[in-house]
Structure formats: structure tokens, C-alpha cells
Write a protein that holds these residues in place. Structure first.
Motif, short mmCIF file in Angstrom:
data_model
loop_
_atom_site.label_atom_id
_atom_site.label_comp_id
_atom_site.label_asym_id
_atom_site.label_seq_id
_atom_site.Cartn_x
_atom_site.Cartn_y
_atom_site.Cartn_z
N ARG A 187 54.38 38.86 34.84
CA ARG A 187 53.38 37.90 34.47
C ARG A 187 53.50 36.50 35.30
O ARG A 187 52.67 36.05 35.76
CB ARG A 187 53.04 37.87 33.01
CG ARG A 187 52.49 38.83 32.19
CD ARG A 187 52.25 38.67 30.73
NE ARG A 187 53.37 38.50 30.13
CZ ARG A 187 54.04 39.40 29.43
NH1 ARG A 187 53.54 40.87 29.40
NH2 ARG A 187 55.00 39.30 28.67
N THR A 217 51.07 48.23 27.27
CA THR A 217 49.61 48.51 26.79
C THR A 217 49.82 48.45 25.27
O THR A 217 48.71 48.71 24.70
CB THR A 217 49.30 49.93 27.39
OG1 THR A 217 50.22 50.75 27.09
CG2 THR A 217 48.96 49.99 28.83
N ARG A 220 46.65 47.42 23.46
CA ARG A 220 45.30 47.12 24.19
C ARG A 220 45.21 48.47 25.29
O ARG A 220 46.16 49.35 25.33
CB ARG A 220 45.40 46.05 25.10
CG ARG A 220 46.81 45.90 25.99
CD ARG A 220 46.90 44.65 26.83
NE ARG A 220 48.10 44.49 27.69
CZ ARG A 220 48.09 43.80 28.64
NH1 ARG A 220 47.16 42.89 28.86
NH2 ARG A 220 49.11 43.75 29.50
N SER A 221 44.11 48.52 25.85
CA SER A 221 43.98 49.76 26.81
C SER A 221 44.77 49.54 28.09
O SER A 221 45.15 48.69 28.41
CB SER A 221 42.38 49.42 27.15
OG SER A 221 41.99 50.20 28.52
N GLU A 223 43.57 50.09 30.67
CA GLU A 223 42.90 49.39 31.82
C GLU A 223 43.17 48.01 31.90
O GLU A 223 42.86 47.34 32.95
CB GLU A 223 41.31 49.48 31.63
CG GLU A 223 40.75 51.34 31.26
CD GLU A 223 41.16 52.03 32.56
OE1 GLU A 223 41.27 51.31 33.64
OE2 GLU A 223 41.23 53.24 32.36
N GLU A 224 43.91 47.36 31.05
CA GLU A 224 44.33 46.10 31.03
C GLU A 224 45.54 45.94 31.60
O GLU A 224 46.32 44.68 31.74
CB GLU A 224 44.46 45.53 29.53
CG GLU A 224 43.26 45.66 28.91
CD GLU A 224 42.01 44.57 29.43
OE1 GLU A 224 42.46 43.57 29.86
OE2 GLU A 224 40.84 45.11 29.46
N ARG A 226 49.06 46.01 34.01
CA ARG A 226 49.82 45.55 35.23
C ARG A 226 50.84 46.33 35.68
O ARG A 226 51.36 46.27 36.74
CB ARG A 226 50.09 44.08 35.22
CG ARG A 226 51.41 43.73 34.51
CD ARG A 226 51.91 42.17 34.60
NE ARG A 226 51.01 41.29 34.46
CZ ARG A 226 50.31 40.52 35.19
NH1 ARG A 226 50.81 40.49 36.57
NH2 ARG A 226 49.45 39.61 35.06
N PRO A 249 45.79 51.97 35.35
CA PRO A 249 44.66 51.85 35.02
C PRO A 249 43.58 52.59 36.14
O PRO A 249 44.01 52.89 37.16
CB PRO A 249 44.32 50.50 35.48
CG PRO A 249 45.52 49.86 35.33
CD PRO A 249 46.54 50.98 35.58
N MET B 1 44.89 43.45 32.93
CA MET B 1 44.92 42.89 34.17
C MET B 1 43.32 43.17 34.79
O MET B 1 43.26 44.23 35.07
CB MET B 1 45.99 43.07 35.25
CG MET B 1 46.19 42.00 36.02
SD MET B 1 48.11 42.29 36.80
CE MET B 1 47.76 43.76 38.02
N ARG B 2 42.60 42.22 35.14
CA ARG B 2 41.13 42.58 35.68
C ARG B 2 41.08 42.36 37.17
O ARG B 2 39.78 42.59 37.55
CB ARG B 2 40.29 41.75 34.82
CG ARG B 2 40.29 42.11 33.56
CD ARG B 2 39.12 41.72 32.62
NE ARG B 2 39.06 42.26 31.43
CZ ARG B 2 38.47 43.67 31.24
NH1 ARG B 2 37.83 44.18 32.07
NH2 ARG B 2 38.54 43.89 29.93
#
Lengths: 391, 391
Positions: A187, A217, A220-221, A223-224, A226, A249, B1-2
Motif C-alpha cells: 500500500r 480481501t 471485502r470483495s 475485486e478490491e 491489490r 480481480p 484497488m480500483r
């Protein structure tokens, strides 16, 4: 035409040979006891189960036509589902759409590096690291720096490459705290975290902390996330079918499906169908057989090290995987020592091969995966004799 | 992470989907007669021979351990030798050291493109061309230009990509004069010539001129060649084992072995051992079976085209391979027509997919490789009805 090297791309010029792969291809001399290549032991391959599965798939006319034909670039749908379920059991909230099948974890790593690295980007690695990963990162033009170097590049890193369990070459697994720190570092450096986990099924004792991807994860999903996770059947089943996978993801998986299609269309259809077929048996029964067999070897090598080296060297005591990392102490040169060791009839991989900054000269990697167990004491005895003579 | 897309490399951003591969993965609707995917006919796969070979390899304990283990990045030594002999029979003076085994010809092409192309380089292609090659060249950042464009880029080209035999999509083979001209063009533009030759064994009539690589090496060593040859077992045996090869000067092969090692270590060990085992049978017996079966389909499609289209369209009359290239005449839009065709129950690949400069809209590719032969007349009848309605 004689000017080929002048025609090679900057990418091609950055390719470097692997010290490990070189050893693997030269083959053992007569009476050699090799702790070199990290190959699994062929006598533990489930050849009968693979043969039975292939016979079943190929005897049915309709299935034979399917498993020998072109198939989806993302991979065999049933196998994607099995892997997703396996990863969910490890705490990773994923579905088949998060899984891409590859030609072993090496290709998964190469695809991820091609996805994320622009020449000149920073890539952070553990020190030491798997040489095949260093090869990939250097070839993609990354500025590869060890995480532990205070004098390394600052600022954003494209990716951090790490092995969480039974590390190659150290044999160590990261503690929960170390995993949390690695995620915090990712991060902080705005980096994608690549978790390479080929040895996780080969656990002989102790408990493993959750995968980096599971920690990433939590609550959270996927898809979030890293984190991109790399797995393989090369250690749990066989390397020769060339099937591995990555979990990420779906936006990453979708892009990598396109890259996989461009690079080589797809992984082998028959190989994937066979692995889908025997997957449950591998997880529920076969890995126990592997754990017991490799654990005995691990015990044999640790016992021999204690007997032959005593306090004259330090080594890791791995709870799984294939490797012991041996420290011969300040001033030792394991690269220079290799010729004499080979003449004496014992092989290993010198420590420099696992670093890209000149470190590791007093270390060496012992792989206990393929030397016959009854030869392990003699192999370690030869090694200790060479090390003593060089001191 | 988007923010994943912002993290993708320039290489990853240049990846484009393949129109052909999309069709292959969507699968045929009910009652669909598909002339779309260039897949071989699964009913012609030598499943029994493959099964017998795999059983033989896996029942012998020592061989099983070998064929399931890691192996050399260059490929299976016996298979390299077989391919070298096969290529020598075609007039190419080569040895095993000139052969690299890959995951199908697609990977061979990707490796060669990665070897030779720096972003911004010119790559020349035939017009039309195999879409999978356009994908690879665009992804590597090449300025891709059709050989026949007078307004194309001048000066040095990194490579020229060409199919010499039973071209995808036109079905045409190059004459001796056209081959000599292509070699002259490669010399003039200082380019490496990439000869992609997946269909050469599927010859139904006529004679083929020698491979470009054979012409390029006439009276001299392969080490002097500027041509790289790509071959595959996907059409002569099966696609699902994922084995192809390339033949090149050894300085090129040596560099590509290193690239192959970095990308995915090696092609599948078991798949290569199986192909080495059945190679002689494939060449001496099996390809005759394939030729007879596909020739009947080719005849059926040409007969149906004459009956349904008469003088209202033009088409190629291929002497081998899988493809007929159909010209519906000025003003036709085969891309727009595809929806209606699909509803009517017939599929094809529209011509635009084989160009990267907007051409091909009045062309379409019919693949006769996998539609059931008794359904070919009805398929062509449906196609002709849609074409008439759209005129």
C-alpha cells in the motif's frame, strides 16, 4: 545473415540465463548426489492415476474429441471452478471468473510482469528470491531491488514479488505479522503484490498463516484486492503437464486472458481435463502421501546437517517445501566451492543465484526433493568435507 | 484497488481481441452450420493412437517418471530430431539444434515477435492475414502494414510475416516466383522473413513449391538464413496437446530457448514424448487419412458454392488447408451481414478480421474443416440466401 544480435529487441537483450535451470539441464554425473534442482521426486508421481484418467477421457469418443480440441483461453471451466473452491477454502473469496489457467506458475508470473511492468519501473523482491522470478523481472526491464535494502529506490513500485510459504530458497514461511507488513508495504509503495505459492500443499508440520490474498480481501470483495496469487500443479501432481494458475480481480484476469490468447492461445486441453478429473483425489489423498515422503527427507537432511556441520554452519529448518538454506559463514564462497563439490560427487545451488545484487556468496541451497533418502547422509558428508577443506 | 487500467503496461494496452477466437468461444447455436472457426474435425483425431502411446509411456515406471518431469526448455530431444529430419526432407538443411519446441505455432510467433520487434518498428504482412498474427504484431508495438500498400511505410522492416501454403484465409499457396519475390523483398527491406506453415500437410492436389526457408538456404548453411519457419501439430495431429515448433539459425534458437525458459520453462513433457512416439506414423499414414477426408469437404463446399452463387460471387479454389475466401462483390458488408446469417443458422468469419487497415468488408472466410459434410450444401444455401437478401 550474420547480424542477428543487432536485430534483437531490447527485451531479448535483457534475457539472462538461470543458474538453476543450467544445473537441471546438465544432469548428474556418475555417483552424483544432487541437492541441486528443485524437481519433485519422480517416484512419487501419480502415474497410474494420470494414466487411468487419460484412458477414461480418451476412450469415450465424444470426450476425446473435446479434450484434444482447441478450448477457451481462460482455461478448462471445471478446473477453474475446482481451483476457485480450493482457494475459497483458504479464505480467498473468489469464483471461476477470478482464475486463469497457465503453463505452470512460471507463465503466470511472466504474464503478470508483462501486464504491470514498463521498462524502468521498480520491482521489489525478497532477498533472496526464486531466480526464475528475477529472470522475468529483469527481462521486462524492471529496476529490481531487494525489499531489505535501505539504499534501494524510493517511491512507487509497480509490483512486489514474494513467496509466502516454504520460500525458495530459504524454506521459511512468513508469519502473520510479516504478511501484514508486506501488505502495508504494498500500500505504501502503491504496488501490486504478487504472491507466489507453489509449495503450500507440502506442509510437514506447523500451521500456515492465511495467504496474502486472503488477508488482502478480509471483509471485502476480491475485486478490491491489490494481490495476485500464483499456484501450480507442478509440485502437488507433476511438472510435465505444465499447468498452473493465477487468482486475481476479474479485471486483471480478463486482460490476462487476452494476453494468454495472444501468447499461445491456451494451456493444454488434455492436461487440464486430466487435472480437473483427479483434482479432488489429489487434495484429499495424494498430498498426504507427498507430505509423508518429503517430510522424511527433510528430517534426513536436517539430521545429517546437525551431524556433519554441528556449530560450523547455520541453516533453516523448513516446515514444508523442498529447501534448506545453508549459511557457511563470513568469507565462504559457495560459487567457487561448486567445482570441487561436483568433483566430490555432491551438487547444490550457490547462493548468488538467488540475488541480483551480488549477495549470497556464503549461502547455498540444498534441495532435498529428489536425492534418494538413503544417500542424503553421504551427500551431506561430502558437502561438509568440501566446506571444511575450503575454510 | 480500483485503478487497474492505469497500472497496465503499454504492452498490455495494445492487446486486442481476436474476432476468430471470439467466435470459437461463443459456440454454435442450435442447428447452426458453422463455417467459422478453423478447428480441425474432432472425429479425425487419432485418439486411439494417442491413448496407446500415453499408456505405453506411463506404464513403464522409468519412462513415466521422465515424461511427467521437468525437461529441457529447447524441447524433447527425439522430437527435435524428428522435426529436423522432416524439414530436411523438405529441402531445409537443418539439425536438432535449429529446432525449438513451443506451445503451438502461436507461441512460436509470439516468441519471434518479442525477439525482433521494438515498439515503432515496421512489420509487413500479406493482405489479408491470420488475425492471431496481427494481434501479436500490434501488441508488440509494430507499425503493421500490408505488403501490397503503395502508401505503406518505406525503409527497413523488422520482419515480414507470410503464410506460404494454403493461406489463412485465402487458401492460396505462393508460387515459386512469388516466394522468390518475397525473399527479394525481405532482402530489400533488410527484414527477417517469418514463414508460418500450419497447413502444409493438408495437401489435396497439386504440388507445392519449396518452403521459403528451403529457398533461402539453397547452396548455403541455415546459419546464413534470414527466414524463420513455424510449424505445428495442431492440424496434423491435435490442437489440444499444444505443441508447435520453429526452425531457425542456431543463434536465433539459442536466444529463443532462453526466452521460452523465462516465459514458461518448456512445452509439456508428456505431450512432446507422445508426439515423438507417433511422429512417423502420423507422417506415413495418418496425414493421408486427413487429406482424403478434408478433400471431400473441400469438394463439397466448392460444389455448393457453384450451385448456390453461380456468377454472383467469386471464391478461391484451395488445393489444401481449411479455407475458401469468398468475395461477395463491391458494396457487400459481410460484418453487417453476420447477425442475419447467424439467425438463419450459418456462421463464417467476416473479411475485416483479416486486415488491420479497414479492408475486406466484401469478403468472408468459409472454413470447411469442421462442419459435417452432409450439412455443407444446406449451409452454403443459407449463406447465399442471406447474401442475396442483403444485395
Amino acid at each position: 545473415m550474420r547480424d542477428w544480435p543487432a536485430r534483437f529487441s531490447s527485451y531479448a537483450r535483457r534475457l539472462i540465463p538461470s543458474a538453476i535451470r543450467g544445473l537441471a539441464e546438465s544432469g548428474p554425473a556418475k555417483d552424483m548426489i544432487s541437492f541441486g534442482p528443485g524437481e519433485p521426486d519422480g517416484s512419487l508421481f501419480p502415474a497410474a492415476q494420470i494414466q487411468a484418467s487419460l484412458t477414461k477421457l480418451l476412450s469415450d469418443n465424444k470426450r476425446a474429441q473435446e479434450v484434444l480440441q482447441y478450448a477457451a483461453s481462460a482455461g478448462h471451466p471445471v478446473l477453474r471452478g475446482r481451483i476457485a473452491r480450493y482457494m475459497r477454502d483458504k479464505g480467498v473469496p473468489c469464483g471461476p471468473e477470478n482464475v486463469l489457467l497457465t503453463n505452470g506458475a512460471q507463465q503466470a508470473l511472466d504474464l503478470v510482469a508483462a501486464l504491470l511492468i514498463e521498462a524502468g519501473d521498480t520491482a521489489l523482491v525478497q532477498a533472496p528470491s526464486y531466480p526464475g522470478a528475477l529472470q522475468v523481472l529483469v527481462a521486462r526491464g524492471a529496476n529490481v531491488a531487494a525489499i531489505d535494502r535501505a539504499d534501494g529506490p524510493r517511491g512507487r513500485a509497480s509490483l512486489i514479488y514474494a513467496m509466502s510459504n516454504f520460500h525458495n530458497p530459504t524454506g521459511r514461511s512468513l508469519t502473520l505479522k510479516e504478511r501484514q507488513d508486506l501488505l502495508a508495504l504494498a500500500r505504501e509503495r502503491d504496488a501490486v503484490l504478487i504472491e507466489d505459492d507453489p509449495y503450500e500443499v507440502l506442509r510437514y508440520e506447523g500451521e500456515l498463516a492465511p495467504p496474502l490474498l486472503a488477508l488482502d480481501t478480509e471483509g471485502r470483495s476480491i475485486e478490491e484486492a491489490r494481490t495476485i496469487y500464483l499456484g501450480t500443479f507442478s509440485k502437488s501432481v507433476v511438472p510435465g503437464l505444465r499447468v498452473g494458475w493465477l487468482v486475481a480481480p476479474s479485471i486483471v484476469v480478463d486482460k490476462l486472458i487476452l494476453m494468454k490468447q495472444t501468447h499461445d492461445l491456451q494451456a493444454g486441453t488434455l492436461a487440464q481435463a486430466c487435472l480437473a478429473d483427479i483434482f479432488d483425489w489429489v487434495v484429499s489423498e495424494h498430498v498426504d502421501v507427498l507430505r509423508k515422503a518429503y517430510r522424511r527427507r527433510r528430517d534426513a537432511v536436517l539430521e545429517a546437517l546437525a551431524a556433519e556441520f554441528g556449530n560450523s554452519a547455520g541453516w533453516s529448518a523448513p516446515q514444508g517445501g523442498f529447501f534448506v538454506w545453508l549459511n557457511l559463514g563470513e568469507g565462504a564462497d559457495t560459487r567457487a566451492m561448486l567445482d570441487e563439490a561436483t568433483r566430490t560427487g555432491v551438487a547444490y545451488v550457490p547462493g548468488f543465484a538467488f540475488h541480483n545484487d551480488g549477495r549470497g556468496s556464503n549461502f547455498l541451497r540444498l534441495s532435498f526433493s529428489s536425492a534418494p533418502i538413503e544417500r542424503i547422509p553421504e551427500g551431506v558428508r561430502r558437502l561438509a568435507a568440501v566446506a571444511r577443506a575450503k575454510r
